[in-house]
Design a protein around this motif. Sequence first.
Motif, PDB file in Angstrom:
ATOM      1  N   ALA A  45       0.771  -1.306   0.006  1.00  0.00           N
ATOM      2  CA  ALA A  45       0.008  -0.128   0.098  1.00  0.00           C
ATOM      3  C   ALA A  45       0.949   1.142  -0.027  1.00  0.00           C
ATOM      4  N   THR A  48       2.104   1.659  -3.696  1.00  0.00           N
ATOM      5  CA  THR A  48       1.027   1.912  -4.726  1.00  0.00           C
ATOM      6  C   THR A  48       0.131   3.122  -4.455  1.00  0.00           C
ATOM      7  N   THR A  50      -2.398   2.940  -2.336  1.00  0.00           N
ATOM      8  CA  THR A  50      -3.929   2.573  -2.079  1.00  0.00           C
ATOM      9  C   THR A  50      -4.059   2.145  -0.635  1.00  0.00           C
ATOM     10  N   ARG A  51      -4.834   2.187   0.004  1.00  0.00           N
ATOM     11  CA  ARG A  51      -5.443   1.550   1.243  1.00  0.00           C
ATOM     12  C   ARG A  51      -4.951   0.028   1.411  1.00  0.00           C
ATOM     13  N   LYS A  54      -7.912  -2.597   1.516  1.00  0.00           N
ATOM     14  CA  LYS A  54      -8.485  -2.877   0.123  1.00  0.00           C
ATOM     15  C   LYS A  54      -7.915  -3.751  -0.782  1.00  0.00           C
ATOM     16  N   TYR A  85      -7.826  -5.778  -6.064  1.00  0.00           N
ATOM     17  CA  TYR A  85      -8.512  -4.579  -4.981  1.00  0.00           C
ATOM     18  C   TYR A  85     -10.135  -5.007  -4.829  1.00  0.00           C
TER      19      TYR A  85
END
Length: 86
Positions: A45, A48, A50-51, A54, A85
């Motif tokens: 994460a 990238t 993202t969370r 997720k 995701y």
Amino acid sequence: MIEITCNDRLGKKVRVKCNEHYVCKFSLMKTSPDDTIGDLKKLIAAQTGTRWDKIVLKKWYTVFKDHIKLEDYEIHDGMNLELYYQ
């Protein structure tokens, strides 16, 4: 040293490369066989954007759970995982 490659098949390929004495470039976490899948997701994460909650990691039809250690799933150096995701 453990190097794990995660591919989301949408053009994003993430390589997490760490060991016990080397602090990752993008995070202050260390990856070793004693770490959990949740720790690995947090490293991915960070790279990238993202969370971490997720992210879903799979190998074939096996969905990796967050609280299980890398060594319990027999994840070793050079392994490729599928990145999805939610």
